[in-house]
Every structure is written in C-alpha cells, then in structure tokens.
Scaffold this active site. Structure first.
Site, PDB file in Angstrom:
ATOM      1  N   THR A   1     -39.925  -0.439 -12.824  1.00 12.47           N
ATOM      2  CA  THR A   1     -39.697  -1.564 -12.168  1.00 12.47           C
ATOM      3  C   THR A   1     -40.430  -1.587 -10.784  1.00 12.47           C
ATOM      4  O   THR A   1     -41.107  -2.809 -10.576  1.00 12.47           O
ATOM      5  CB  THR A   1     -38.033  -1.928 -11.821  1.00 12.47           C
ATOM      6  OG1 THR A   1     -37.382  -1.796 -13.159  1.00 12.47           O
ATOM      7  CG2 THR A   1     -37.976  -3.170 -11.321  1.00 12.47           C
TER       8      THR A   1
ATOM      9  N   GLN B   1     -31.843 -12.919 -16.696  1.00 17.83           N
ATOM     10  CA  GLN B   1     -32.406 -12.199 -17.582  1.00 17.83           C
ATOM     11  C   GLN B   1     -33.210 -12.894 -18.671  1.00 17.83           C
ATOM     12  O   GLN B   1     -34.090 -12.393 -19.429  1.00 17.83           O
ATOM     13  CB  GLN B   1     -31.409 -11.041 -17.981  1.00 17.83           C
ATOM     14  CG  GLN B   1     -31.928  -9.896 -18.889  1.00 17.83           C
ATOM     15  CD  GLN B   1     -32.457  -8.734 -17.812  1.00 17.83           C
ATOM     16  OE1 GLN B   1     -31.644  -8.469 -17.053  1.00 17.83           O
ATOM     17  NE2 GLN B   1     -33.590  -7.960 -17.936  1.00 17.83           N
TER      18      GLN B   1
ATOM     19  N   LYS C   1     -36.571 -13.652 -17.629  1.00 20.08           N
ATOM     20  CA  LYS C   1     -37.462 -12.730 -17.277  1.00 20.08           C
ATOM     21  C   LYS C   1     -37.848 -12.210 -18.434  1.00 20.08           C
ATOM     22  O   LYS C   1     -39.153 -11.708 -18.718  1.00 20.08           O
ATOM     23  CB  LYS C   1     -36.429 -11.817 -16.367  1.00 20.08           C
ATOM     24  CG  LYS C   1     -37.229 -10.498 -16.144  1.00 20.08           C
ATOM     25  CD  LYS C   1     -36.304  -9.498 -15.497  1.00 20.08           C
ATOM     26  CE  LYS C   1     -35.532  -9.836 -14.292  1.00 20.08           C
ATOM     27  NZ  LYS C   1     -34.816  -8.911 -13.786  1.00 20.08           N
TER      28      LYS C   1
ATOM     29  N   GLY D   1     -29.407   0.788 -18.194  1.00 20.31           N
ATOM     30  CA  GLY D   1     -28.778   1.076 -16.759  1.00 20.31           C
ATOM     31  C   GLY D   1     -29.026  -0.113 -15.985  1.00 20.31           C
ATOM     32  O   GLY D   1     -29.695  -1.243 -16.062  1.00 20.31           O
ATOM     33  N   ASP D   2     -28.141  -0.159 -14.952  1.00 21.66           N
ATOM     34  CA  ASP D   2     -28.555  -0.970 -13.628  1.00 21.66           C
ATOM     35  C   ASP D   2     -27.821  -0.163 -12.392  1.00 21.66           C
ATOM     36  O   ASP D   2     -27.573   1.074 -12.419  1.00 21.66           O
ATOM     37  CB  ASP D   2     -27.986  -2.498 -13.743  1.00 21.66           C
ATOM     38  CG  ASP D   2     -28.303  -3.370 -12.564  1.00 21.66           C
ATOM     39  OD1 ASP D   2     -29.254  -3.844 -12.793  1.00 21.66           O
ATOM     40  OD2 ASP D   2     -27.245  -3.719 -11.948  1.00 21.66           O
TER      41      ASP D   2
ATOM     42  N   SER E   1     -38.375  -1.287 -21.281  1.00 23.59           N
ATOM     43  CA  SER E   1     -37.329  -0.898 -22.165  1.00 23.59           C
ATOM     44  C   SER E   1     -37.531  -1.335 -23.655  1.00 23.59           C
ATOM     45  O   SER E   1     -37.327  -0.621 -24.490  1.00 23.59           O
ATOM     46  CB  SER E   1     -36.085  -1.580 -21.550  1.00 23.59           C
ATOM     47  OG  SER E   1     -35.398  -1.166 -20.515  1.00 23.59           O
TER      48      SER E   1
ATOM     49  N   ASN F   1     -34.202   3.405  -6.767  1.00 28.43           N
ATOM     50  CA  ASN F   1     -34.952   3.650  -7.995  1.00 28.43           C
ATOM     51  C   ASN F   1     -36.078   2.523  -7.729  1.00 28.43           C
ATOM     52  O   ASN F   1     -37.332   2.963  -7.903  1.00 28.43           O
ATOM     53  CB  ASN F   1     -34.177   3.411  -9.216  1.00 28.43           C
ATOM     54  CG  ASN F   1     -35.262   3.464 -10.236  1.00 28.43           C
ATOM     55  OD1 ASN F   1     -35.585   2.261 -10.710  1.00 28.43           O
ATOM     56  ND2 ASN F   1     -35.742   4.567 -10.872  1.00 28.43           N
TER      57      ASN F   1
ATOM     58  N   LYS G   1     -26.130  -9.280 -20.079  1.00 24.84           N
ATOM     59  CA  LYS G   1     -25.994  -8.144 -18.948  1.00 24.84           C
ATOM     60  C   LYS G   1     -24.396  -7.880 -18.926  1.00 24.84           C
ATOM     61  O   LYS G   1     -23.641  -8.716 -19.619  1.00 24.84           O
ATOM     62  CB  LYS G   1     -26.188  -8.923 -17.463  1.00 24.84           C
ATOM     63  CG  LYS G   1     -26.382  -8.175 -16.211  1.00 24.84           C
ATOM     64  CD  LYS G   1     -27.902  -7.384 -16.062  1.00 24.84           C
ATOM     65  CE  LYS G   1     -27.814  -6.537 -15.016  1.00 24.84           C
ATOM     66  NZ  LYS G   1     -29.310  -6.250 -14.710  1.00 24.84           N
TER      67      LYS G   1
HETATM   68  P1  NDP Z   1     -30.243   1.506  -6.561  1.00 23.61           P
HETATM   69  O1  NDP Z   1     -29.051   1.723  -6.435  1.00 23.61           O
HETATM   70  O2  NDP Z   1     -31.169   3.066  -7.075  1.00 23.61           O
HETATM   71  O3  NDP Z   1     -30.965   1.451  -4.824  1.00 23.61           O
HETATM   72  C1  NDP Z   1     -30.529   0.639  -4.016  1.00 23.61           C
HETATM   73  C2  NDP Z   1     -30.985   0.670  -2.874  1.00 23.61           C
HETATM   74  O4  NDP Z   1     -30.762  -0.409  -1.818  1.00 23.61           O
HETATM   75  C3  NDP Z   1     -30.270   2.044  -2.017  1.00 23.61           C
HETATM   76  O5  NDP Z   1     -31.290   2.743  -1.159  1.00 23.61           O
HETATM   77  C4  NDP Z   1     -29.214   1.338  -1.103  1.00 23.61           C
HETATM   78  O6  NDP Z   1     -29.228   2.081   0.210  1.00 23.61           O
HETATM   79  C5  NDP Z   1     -29.995   0.083  -0.530  1.00 23.61           C
HETATM   80  N1  NDP Z   1     -29.447  -1.087  -0.155  1.00 23.61           N
HETATM   81  C6  NDP Z   1     -28.317  -1.514  -0.566  1.00 23.61           C
HETATM   82  N2  NDP Z   1     -27.827  -2.654   0.105  1.00 23.61           N
HETATM   83  C7  NDP Z   1     -28.791  -2.869   1.265  1.00 23.61           C
HETATM   84  C8  NDP Z   1     -28.959  -3.711   2.219  1.00 23.61           C
HETATM   85  N3  NDP Z   1     -27.982  -4.406   2.408  1.00 23.61           N
HETATM   86  N4  NDP Z   1     -30.110  -3.304   2.922  1.00 23.61           N
HETATM   87  C9  NDP Z   1     -31.050  -2.575   2.802  1.00 23.61           C
HETATM   88  N5  NDP Z   1     -30.909  -1.316   1.797  1.00 23.61           N
HETATM   89  C10 NDP Z   1     -29.762  -1.767   0.971  1.00 23.61           C
HETATM   90  O7  NDP Z   1     -30.736   0.347  -7.119  1.00 23.61           O
HETATM   91  P2  NDP Z   1     -32.093  -0.036  -7.812  1.00 23.61           P
HETATM   92  O8  NDP Z   1     -33.106   0.463  -7.004  1.00 23.61           O
HETATM   93  O9  NDP Z   1     -32.215   0.417  -9.355  1.00 23.61           O
HETATM   94  O10 NDP Z   1     -31.888  -1.598  -7.889  1.00 23.61           O
HETATM   95  C11 NDP Z   1     -32.339  -2.519  -6.696  1.00 23.61           C
HETATM   96  C12 NDP Z   1     -32.495  -3.776  -7.155  1.00 23.61           C
HETATM   97  O11 NDP Z   1     -33.101  -4.201  -8.058  1.00 23.61           O
HETATM   98  C13 NDP Z   1     -30.856  -4.362  -7.644  1.00 23.61           C
HETATM   99  O12 NDP Z   1     -30.915  -5.746  -7.226  1.00 23.61           O
HETATM  100  C14 NDP Z   1     -31.165  -4.369  -9.218  1.00 23.61           C
HETATM  101  O13 NDP Z   1     -30.432  -5.349 -10.021  1.00 23.61           O
HETATM  102  C15 NDP Z   1     -32.777  -4.774  -9.211  1.00 23.61           C
HETATM  103  N6  NDP Z   1     -33.339  -4.380 -10.407  1.00 23.61           N
HETATM  104  C16 NDP Z   1     -33.366  -2.967 -11.037  1.00 23.61           C
HETATM  105  C17 NDP Z   1     -33.895  -2.435 -12.058  1.00 23.61           C
HETATM  106  C18 NDP Z   1     -34.302  -1.089 -12.484  1.00 23.61           C
HETATM  107  O14 NDP Z   1     -35.053  -0.908 -13.423  1.00 23.61           O
HETATM  108  N7  NDP Z   1     -33.513  -0.226 -11.729  1.00 23.61           N
HETATM  109  C19 NDP Z   1     -34.639  -3.582 -12.843  1.00 23.61           C
HETATM  110  C20 NDP Z   1     -34.793  -4.951 -12.445  1.00 23.61           C
HETATM  111  C21 NDP Z   1     -34.120  -5.150 -11.280  1.00 23.61           C
HETATM  112  P3  NDP Z   1     -28.060   3.267   0.045  1.00 23.61           P
HETATM  113  O15 NDP Z   1     -28.886   4.488  -0.531  1.00 23.61           O
HETATM  114  O16 NDP Z   1     -27.382   3.458   1.381  1.00 23.61           O
HETATM  115  O17 NDP Z   1     -26.869   2.852  -1.002  1.00 23.61           O
END
Ligand code: NDP
Length: 458
Positions: free
Chosen positions: A223, A124, A127, A178-179, A390, A254, A139
């Site tokens: 994002t 972070q 970034k 959030g995360d 943010s 997300n 974090k």
């Molecule tokens: P979410 O929890 O909203 O979504 C994660 C998604 O990934 C879900 O659809 C989940 O499936 C799926 N998933 C989990 N494991 C696997 C896998 N092994 N193979 C395929 N799909 C999988 O998280 P976010 O979208 O918020 O975050 C995703 C990533 O982005 C994380 O690494 C986070 O740290 C990073 N990130 C997020 C930011 C943000 O603003 N949200 C900012 C910067 C980075 P299921 O629905 O079945 O649980």
C-alpha cells in the site's frame, strides 16, 4: 485511532436525476453518516458517465450499486483471561460481487460500526474495480479493541469471530484480509480456526497471510509503495518526479513506513511523519531503520525516535501538515487533513497530495487543493496497491506458486501505472484533465456498471 466523522456531509451539487437515490440512501440507512458521505462523494462526481449512459438510469443501476448485496451482523462471545464472558459485534458487508469474489479487509477497533464498515465496503468496490483485477468489494470487522489484550484473549476472540464468519467466506465467494488491528498474527488465528472448522487447507480464503503459510512477498509494503508510485506518476504529468522533492507523510504505521521507504528509493526526502501523539521533524531525512525499530518493533511513541536521533524534534499534539513540503502523503486515518491544513500546505507550495489512507482528506480539503491547482490522488486510486497485491496473493495460492520480491514488485508498479493512466484518461474524457477524483470515480463506476448491466437484473 480516531475514526469518527462528526460533521455532517457537505452536499453541494449533483446531477438532479441522482437526487432521489441520495434521498433514498439517507432514509434507508439512518444515522450512518460515514456511509452517506461516501455515497455522496461518489454520486456528485459521476454526472459525466450518467449523461453518456442513459441505460444506467433505465436499469436503476445507481440504486443497485448503492445497496449492499448482503450485510452480516453477528454476536462474538469470548472469554477473557479473568474468566469473564465478553460480547462483541462482528460485521461483514458484501457490497458488490459483480467483478469477482467480495474482497476487503477486517478492522478490529472500538470505533467500528455498521456505518464505518459500509462506507469502507462501498469505497472498496470502486478501488478494486480500478485495479483491473477480478475483485468484488466488501469489508468487515468488529468493535473489539485488541489494544491491551493478551495474545490468548486475541486468539480466543479471533476463533469466535471465525466460528461465525467461516460460513460466509471462501476463495470463490468472499476473501477477507487485514486492516487496522488485524495483522499477520490475527490472520494466523483466523486461518487456523477456518481450517479446523472446514477441514480444508484453502489459503485463498484470506490474504495478508504469513510467508510460510501462503502469504505473498511485497504485501506488507504494497500500500505504501503503491502510494509513492502513484504520486510519482502524478508528478510526471507535470514533467517532474519525486526525485529531490521534500515530502511529508502522516502516520507511522504500515502504510506510512513503506510509503517513506519508497519515496526514499525514488530519490525524495521525507522530512516529517506523525503518530497519534504528534509529529517528528527530521530535516536530514527520516531514518527508516530507527523508525521501524520504534514503531514496528517496539510500538513506542515517535518522541522516542526524536530522543534517539540527533537533530530531530518531536512536536506533541500538532499536525504534520504545518511542515512545508512539495508532496504530502496522508497515510494515517480518515478525516485527518481538513480545509485549514490544505490551505497551509498550499500556501507552503505543495504540488501533489496522494492519499495512502482511506479518505484522510475532508471534502472541503479536497476542494481547497483543487482550487489551488494542487494535484490530488484519492485513496481509491492511490492506495489500491495493497488490494492489488492481495489479488496477486490469490493468484499465487490458486496456482500453488510463490513469486520473488522483484517479480511481485514489478507487477505492482505495472498495476499502479495502469490505475494512474485509466484515471487520467477518464478525467480527460470527462472534460476535467488531471482531476483524479473525477477520473477515479467515473472509471471505477463504469467498470462495475457495465458488468452489472451485462448480467441482467441481479
Ligand atoms: P496502522 O494502524 O499500521 O497505522 C496507523 C498510523 O496512524 C499509526 O502510526 C497511528 O499512530 C497513526 N495515527 C492514528 N491517528 C492519527 C492521527 N489522528 N494523526 C496522526 N497519526 C495518526 O494502520 P495502516 O498503516 O495499516 O493503515 C492506515 C490507513 O490506511 C487506514 O485508513 C487504512 O484503512 C488505510 N489502508 C491500509 C491498507 C493496508 O494495506 N494497511 C490498505 C489500504 C488502506 P499510533 O502509532 O500512535 O497509533
């Protein structure tokens, strides 16, 4: 979500003057594999700026950059619906506050450990530096699992978590967001408890808030949108764009949903996305309204999407990388795209990969992509749109203002273009044009190192 990284880091080459730093990080942070890997990934690429700036070594800047300013670990006791006392562990790692208040999300997931939080906080720092905005890096989180918990249990957990955290944060000190596992609902509970304890209405203490109580437009989309914009800029360096390109995206959370939305706005066609149970293939292009209904609103499996969409097919237990595409956006979780997947993508003619998630591609996968001439945008650059927005939320809170969607998105586009330019120009200066890993790591490192140098031994 699986966030483990069982394989030890692959140590290949590094500027010999940095070897003692790596050895010291390994020794002083035993068994913290994720953190070791994050440090290694950075230090193996910053040789060019270390050569140009011997003063960094004289001032022992690399050692200082690899040591968090402060690590807070605390007990989070709370009572479940059955009246049983539960005990979780809370973390906040304030890694580097040279460029601004510590800034980074809170993750509530059973896989959260000191190593995971430290690795995410370290990433972070650079970034946030790349955004060009006044942000330090941090974090936090907890091993609390919100899945299957009632709203009352989640509220009591958040209140207990904030009862300790409140003494360490503030709009000029440390600003969590959030995360994974921490969305608007959890941020509401956290903000409510902060206000109650401190008797201060201080919206700038947290970001990702609801629109009615100090949140910013575009934060939810930022994002994913930012990742698509970064991919677009990468394609432009080849005289191309996302228009008419076939794209695959992993995840359907997300980041993934809004990356898909922006790819479609930019004229591309996302034909597959995934969740933890498998992937859905929809050659006609992912239907976003249906995807949002299934994953955002009902939180069901993607198989439900395929059941409701004629022509779509759900492939259980498989990775989306077996679908041929010109652009791939890993937006699910760390370590989800390995060397074998990278070979499949390259064989099928992928031209660009941009990381929406944090470190979804393994080191070996990144090497395959580089060797095969595929453009690769690392997460610290390609997914920085979230934290950048943010910072825009903090700006609006400080001036008691609320911007329109269009104005905020225009700022996001500008910031993503600037991040791309600074990474690209730095890659050229380092003699590796188009290598965004070299570009992002060196550009982020120099910003932090120069500011630290200016501030003396702190
Ligand atoms: P979410 O929890 O909203 O979504 C994660 C998604 O990934 C879900 O659809 C989940 O499936 C799926 N998933 C989990 N494991 C696997 C896998 N092994 N193979 C395929 N799909 C999988 O998280 P976010 O979208 O918020 O975050 C995703 C990533 O982005 C994380 O690494 C986070 O740290 C990073 N990130 C997020 C930011 C943000 O603003 N949200 C900012 C910067 C980075 P299921 O629905 O079945 O649980």
């Amino acid at each position: 979500m699986d966030t483990s990284m069982d394989t030890p880091p692959v140590f290949t080459s590094i500027d010999p003057r940095l070897e003692p730093v790596v050895e010291s990080v390994l020794r002083r942070n035993p068994a913290e594999n994720e953190f070791h890997e994050a440090v290694w990934r950075l230090l193996r690429t910053v040789g060019p700026v270390i050569r140009d700036h011997p003063e960094y070594l004289d001032a022992r800047l690399v050692e200082r950059i690899c040591e968090p300013e402060r690590q807070i670990i605390f007990r989070v006791p709370w009572t479940d619906d059955a009246g049983q006392v539960q005990v979780n562990r809370g973390y906040r790692v304030e890694f580097n506050g040279t460029l601004g208040p510590f800034k980074g999300g809170l993750r509530f997931h059973p896989s959260v450990t000191s190593s995971i939080v430290k690795f995410l906080a370290f990433e972070q720092v650079f970034k946030n530096a790349l955004t060009g905005l006044p942000l330090g890096g941090g974090k936090g989180g907890s091993d609390f699992d919100p899945k299957g918990r009632s709203e009352g249990e989640i509220m009591r957990f958040c209140q207990s978590f904030m009862t300790e955290l409140h003494r360490h944060i503030g709009e000029h000190t440390d600003v969590p967001a959030g995360d994974i596992g921490v969305g608007e609902r959890e941020l509401g509970f956290l903000f409510g408890q902060y206000r109650r304890i401190t008797n201060r209405y201080e919206p700038g203490v947290l970001t990702g808030k609801g629109l009615a109580w100090g949140g910013a437009r575009v934060r939810k989309e930022a994002t994913g949108y930012g990742c698509a914009y970064f991919a677009q800029e990468m394609m432009r360096t080849m005289g191309s764009s996302l228009n008419d390109r076939t794209v695959v995206v992993s995840g359907s959370g997300n980041v993934a949903i809004y990356a898909i939305e922006k790819v479609h706005h930019l004229g591309g066609q996302v034909v597959a996305c995934s969740d933890s149970g498998g992937y859905v293939l929809d050659r006609a292009g992912i239907d976003l309204d249906l995807l949002k209904e299934v994953k955002e609103q009902s939180r069901e499996s993607l198989s439900v999407y395929a059941d409701r969409r004629p022509g779509a097919e759900f492939v259980p237990g498989a990775k989306v990388w077996e679908v041929a595409a010109e652009v791939a956006l890993p937006c699910a979780t760390q370590g989800e795209l390995d060397a074998e997947d990278a070979v499949k993508l390259a064989d099928a003619g992928v031209q660009a990969v941009a990381e929406g998630a944090n470190m979804p591609c393994t080191i070996e996968a990144v090497e395959v992509l580089r060797d095969r001439g595929v453009l690769f945008g690392p997460g610290k650059a390609a997914n920085a749109g979230g934290v950048a927005t943010s910072a825009l939320e903090m700006q609006q809170n400080a001036s008691r203002d609320s911007w329109t969607f269009n104005h905020t998105e225009a700022r996001l586009v500008e910031i993503m273009k600037e991040i791309h330019t600074s990474c690209y120009e730095m890659s050229e200066r380092c003699g590796a044009p188009g290598d965004y890993v070299i570009g992002a790591n060196n550009a982020g490192f120099v910003k932090v190192a120069d500011a630290m140098l200016a501030m003396g031994v702190v």
